[in-house]
Write an enzyme that holds these catalytic residues in place. Structure first.
Site, PDB file in Angstrom:
ATOM      1  NE  ARG A 136      -4.070  -1.797   1.614  1.00  0.00           N
ATOM      2  CZ  ARG A 136      -3.691  -3.115   2.466  1.00  0.00           C
ATOM      3  NH1 ARG A 136      -3.252  -2.688   3.060  1.00  0.00           N
ATOM      4  NH2 ARG A 136      -4.771  -4.159   2.386  1.00  0.00           N
ATOM      5  CE  LYS A 158      -0.492  13.016 -15.351  1.00  0.00           C
ATOM      6  NZ  LYS A 158      -1.475  13.650 -16.520  1.00  0.00           N
ATOM      7  CD  GLU A 193       7.648  16.035 -23.196  1.00  0.00           C
ATOM      8  OE1 GLU A 193       6.457  16.779 -23.226  1.00  0.00           O
ATOM      9  OE2 GLU A 193       7.028  14.884 -23.701  1.00  0.00           O
ATOM     10  CE  LYS A 241       5.231  17.065 -14.920  1.00  0.00           C
ATOM     11  NZ  LYS A 241       5.468  16.196 -15.799  1.00  0.00           N
ATOM     12  CD  GLU A 267      -4.049  16.054 -16.475  1.00  0.00           C
ATOM     13  OE1 GLU A 267      -2.361  15.993 -17.022  1.00  0.00           O
ATOM     14  OE2 GLU A 267      -4.203  15.597 -17.943  1.00  0.00           O
ATOM     15  NE  ARG A 304       0.677  16.508 -13.852  1.00  0.00           N
ATOM     16  CZ  ARG A 304       0.810  15.705 -13.127  1.00  0.00           C
ATOM     17  NH1 ARG A 304       0.606  16.095 -11.689  1.00  0.00           N
ATOM     18  NH2 ARG A 304       2.010  14.830 -13.326  1.00  0.00           N
ATOM     19  CG  ASN A 310      -1.852  16.674 -21.531  1.00  0.00           C
ATOM     20  OD1 ASN A 310      -1.466  16.313 -20.718  1.00  0.00           O
ATOM     21  ND2 ASN A 310      -3.060  16.716 -21.292  1.00  0.00           N
ATOM     22  CG  HIS A 326       1.652  15.306 -24.839  1.00  0.00           C
ATOM     23  ND1 HIS A 326       1.903  16.710 -25.128  1.00  0.00           N
ATOM     24  CD2 HIS A 326       2.280  14.566 -24.341  1.00  0.00           C
ATOM     25  CE1 HIS A 326       4.087  16.636 -24.513  1.00  0.00           C
ATOM     26  NE2 HIS A 326       4.195  15.278 -23.989  1.00  0.00           N
ATOM     27  CG  HIS A 351      -2.446   9.579 -28.087  1.00  0.00           C
ATOM     28  ND1 HIS A 351      -1.563   8.852 -27.257  1.00  0.00           N
ATOM     29  CD2 HIS A 351      -3.840   9.401 -28.676  1.00  0.00           C
ATOM     30  CE1 HIS A 351      -3.375   7.418 -27.366  1.00  0.00           C
ATOM     31  NE2 HIS A 351      -3.608   8.137 -28.147  1.00  0.00           N
ATOM     32  CG  HIS A 356       6.683  10.503 -25.479  1.00  0.00           C
ATOM     33  ND1 HIS A 356       4.884  10.865 -25.823  1.00  0.00           N
ATOM     34  CD2 HIS A 356       6.973  12.411 -24.725  1.00  0.00           C
ATOM     35  CE1 HIS A 356       4.810  11.802 -25.191  1.00  0.00           C
ATOM     36  NE2 HIS A 356       5.542  12.366 -24.214  1.00  0.00           N
TER      37      HIS A 356
HETATM   38  N1  LIG Z   1       5.198  10.428 -15.370  1.00  0.00           N
HETATM   39  C1  LIG Z   1       5.167  11.516 -16.241  1.00  0.00           C
HETATM   40  O1  LIG Z   1       4.772  12.323 -16.121  1.00  0.00           O
HETATM   41  C2  LIG Z   1       5.943  11.384 -17.585  1.00  0.00           C
HETATM   42  C3  LIG Z   1       5.714  12.067 -18.135  1.00  0.00           C
HETATM   43  C4  LIG Z   1       5.991  11.925 -19.567  1.00  0.00           C
HETATM   44  C5  LIG Z   1       6.520  10.450 -20.206  1.00  0.00           C
HETATM   45  N2  LIG Z   1       6.087   9.370 -19.481  1.00  0.00           N
HETATM   46  C6  LIG Z   1       6.949   8.207 -19.747  1.00  0.00           C
HETATM   47  O2  LIG Z   1       8.148   8.241 -19.902  1.00  0.00           O
HETATM   48  C7  LIG Z   1       8.566   6.991 -21.004  1.00  0.00           C
HETATM   49  C8  LIG Z   1       9.324   7.678 -21.441  1.00  0.00           C
HETATM   50  O3  LIG Z   1      10.602   7.659 -21.082  1.00  0.00           O
HETATM   51  P1  LIG Z   1      12.281   8.229 -21.712  1.00  0.00           P
HETATM   52  O4  LIG Z   1      11.982   8.815 -22.924  1.00  0.00           O
HETATM   53  O5  LIG Z   1      13.322   8.370 -20.519  1.00  0.00           O
HETATM   54  O6  LIG Z   1      12.272   6.222 -22.070  1.00  0.00           O
HETATM   55  P2  LIG Z   1      13.205   5.797 -21.655  1.00  0.00           P
HETATM   56  O7  LIG Z   1      13.161   4.822 -20.192  1.00  0.00           O
HETATM   57  O8  LIG Z   1      12.454   4.179 -22.778  1.00  0.00           O
HETATM   58  O9  LIG Z   1      14.735   5.740 -21.903  1.00  0.00           O
HETATM   59  C9  LIG Z   1      14.529   5.651 -23.599  1.00  0.00           C
HETATM   60  C10 LIG Z   1      16.480   5.215 -23.979  1.00  0.00           C
HETATM   61  O10 LIG Z   1      17.615   5.666 -23.472  1.00  0.00           O
HETATM   62  C11 LIG Z   1      18.081   4.675 -22.293  1.00  0.00           C
HETATM   63  N3  LIG Z   1      18.766   5.655 -21.404  1.00  0.00           N
HETATM   64  C12 LIG Z   1      17.865   5.754 -20.346  1.00  0.00           C
HETATM   65  N4  LIG Z   1      18.827   6.534 -19.434  1.00  0.00           N
HETATM   66  C13 LIG Z   1      20.540   6.527 -20.013  1.00  0.00           C
HETATM   67  C14 LIG Z   1      21.634   7.525 -20.440  1.00  0.00           C
HETATM   68  N5  LIG Z   1      21.814   7.638 -19.630  1.00  0.00           N
HETATM   69  N6  LIG Z   1      22.096   6.904 -20.896  1.00  0.00           N
HETATM   70  C15 LIG Z   1      22.010   5.578 -22.546  1.00  0.00           C
HETATM   71  N7  LIG Z   1      20.905   5.132 -22.610  1.00  0.00           N
HETATM   72  C16 LIG Z   1      20.525   5.526 -21.221  1.00  0.00           C
HETATM   73  C17 LIG Z   1      17.026   3.656 -22.083  1.00  0.00           C
HETATM   74  O11 LIG Z   1      17.675   2.274 -21.725  1.00  0.00           O
HETATM   75  C18 LIG Z   1      15.860   3.960 -22.953  1.00  0.00           C
HETATM   76  O12 LIG Z   1      16.508   2.869 -24.305  1.00  0.00           O
HETATM   77  C19 LIG Z   1       7.166   6.767 -21.494  1.00  0.00           C
HETATM   78  O13 LIG Z   1       6.797   4.969 -21.433  1.00  0.00           O
HETATM   79  C20 LIG Z   1       5.706   7.624 -21.327  1.00  0.00           C
HETATM   80  O14 LIG Z   1       5.105   7.669 -21.016  1.00  0.00           O
HETATM   81  C21 LIG Z   1       5.711   9.949 -18.286  1.00  0.00           C
HETATM   82 ZN   LIG Z   2       5.421  13.837 -22.805  1.00  0.00          ZN
END
Ligand SMILES: NC(=O)c1ccc[n+]([C@@H]2O[C@H](COP(=O)([O-])OP(=O)(O)OC[C@H]3O[C@@H](n4cnc5c(N)ncnc54)[C@H](O)[C@@H]3O)[C@@H](O)[C@H]2O)c1
Ligand SMILES: [Zn+2]
Length: 372
Positions: A122, A144, A186, A228, A238, A242, A246, A249, A253, A267
């Site tokens: 929990r 999130k 972003e 942010k 949101e 918030r 987007n 987005h 999307h 993304h």
């Molecule tokens: N929670 C939120 O508010 C929020 C906001 C935006 C996006 N997201 C989510 O975030 C995800 C995308 O995140 P991301 O772009 O970081 O993707 P990711 O975590 O897949 O990382 C991208 C790639 O880079 C590699 N990597 C990470 N750090 C590294 C480093 N320092 N050196 C070399 N390689 C490295 C990872 O292994 C991966 O292959 C999506 O699932 C999206 O839905 C969440």
């Molecule tokens: Zn985004």
């Protein structure tokens, strides 16, 4: 050169620390937020060989007991199956309510480990150690967390705030260039939402930011996190404001969904195109000067982000299919899409009543310009 910001959420408030070398200092930085000197690190197979030992050494130096689990890298890891296996590993390791989870990696690891922390026993404390630009400026801040299901992205999750965010800007040095630029989209978004001076600054300094010049990258990360934090501090769940985050987005999307999140379009690349269309739509509706839409396009091109849909082997883009994806987005309310539009750069706002024909026209024209 470490800088500190606070996310102000009453008793759930926490600090974001940003600067070079924070992974090496993680032990001493994390110590004050631990209930007990015991942590469990969740990371991925790309990040582990680069940064896990450094993090472990720092924890050991501060007398913090640690264990770790390495998940496969990539978006496909953010699913029920990996959540289940992670929870099993954590329970087998006898994680207790006082054990803190450390998410070391990009948004995939942050979202998955954060959600595991939210539901395990929990709720156990967690700390974000984001290693991609996208996760440092966006996903690690704001609480999130969640996973994807076969019916769509991020459809299962929880609002669950970390106790601390440590953004080590040196970790970005190993990030592939394409991932870095996707994260930059972003960063740019925050300027477009409500900070025209930041957008001006990015137009002048983008090269230094993307070359990871220490001052420039730190300033970009800090300005983004501050934006942010300010928005999340006013609207954690949101209910209104918030949703400005987007920007780009809803259109973005649609492109991602059409390609099935298989890595052909990242993304941030989808968001880049989406922001372009949001400004194009705003200009066509007479809300925003055409000149501002052109500035957005020029800046995307300047930084190596896409300004057109890519050619996709054996497939042609279909405007109607893309429009259908937009109405399936989880942000749709009573069948209506809330768009983030703009009166100009740094003047975005939410609009529920956008004429469908205007959206259709923007999408049709964009599809016609797709790369061949
Ligand atoms: N929670 C939120 O508010 C929020 C906001 C935006 C996006 N997201 C989510 O975030 C995800 C995308 O995140 P991301 O772009 O970081 O993707 P990711 O975590 O897949 O990382 C991208 C790639 O880079 C590699 N990597 C990470 N750090 C590294 C480093 N320092 N050196 C070399 N390689 C490295 C990872 O292994 C991966 O292959 C999506 O699932 C999206 O839905 C969440
Ligand atoms: Zn985004």
């Amino acid at each position: 050169m470490t800088s500190k910001l606070q996310v102000d959420l009453g008793e759930r408030s926490y600090d974001i620390l940003a600067g070079p070398g924070l992974i090496e200092q993680a032990g001493e930085r994390i110590l004050p937020v631990l209930d007990r000197k015991r942590v469990f690190i969740v990371t991925d197979a790309n990040v582990a060989p680069l940064y896990l030992k450094r993090l472990e050494d720092s924890l050991t130096k501060s007398g913090i007991d640690h264990a770790s689990h390495i998940l496969p890298a990539g978006e496909a890891t953010k699913d029920f199956a990996h959540l289940e296996s992670l929870i099993d590993v954590l329970l087998a390791a006898k994680v207790e309510r006082s054990t803190t989870l450390l998410a070391l990696g990009g948004g995939v690891i942050g979202d998955l480990a954060g959600f595991a922390a939210a539901i395990l026993l929990r709720g156990v404390p967690f700390v974000q150690i984001p290693t991609t630009l996208l996760s440092q400026v966006d996903s690690s801040v704001g609480g999130k967390t969640g996973i994807n299901t076969k019916r769509g992205k991020n459809l299962v999750g929880a609002f669950y705030q970390p106790r601390l965010v440590l953004a080590d800007t040196l970790a970005l040095a190993t990030l592939p260039g394409r991932e870095l630029r996707a994260g930059y989209a972003e960063v740019m978004k925050y300027g477009l939402i409500d900070d025209p001076a930041f957008f001006d600054w990015l137009e002048q300094n983008h090269r230094n930011v993307l070359d990871l010049k220490p001052d420039a990258i730190l300033q970009a990360v800090l300005a983004s996190c501050a934006a942010k934090a300010r928005i999340v501090g006013q609207d954690e769940r949101e209910s209104g404001l918030r949703a400005l985050l987007n920007l780009g987005h809803t259109f973005g999307h649609a492109f991602e969904a059409e390609l099935g999140y298989d890595g052909r379009m990242l993304h941030g690349e989808a968001v880049a195109l989406g922001m372009l269309l949001a400004f194009d739509l705003s200009a066509r509706l007479g809300l925003s000067p055409q000149e501002d839409a052109s500035r957005v396009a020029a800046h995307l091109a300047q930084t190596g982000l896409p300004v057109r849909l890519p050619a996709v082997a054996g497939q042609s883009w279909d405007a109607e299919k893309l429009l259908a994806h937009m109405t399936l987005d989880k942000k749709v309310k009573d069948g209506k899409i809330t768009f983030v539009l703009a009166r100009g750069i740094g003047q975005s706002f939410l609009e529920r009543n956008v004429p469908e024909e205007a959206v259709r026209a923007v999408m049709q024209d964009f599809v016609k310009m797709a790369g061949s």
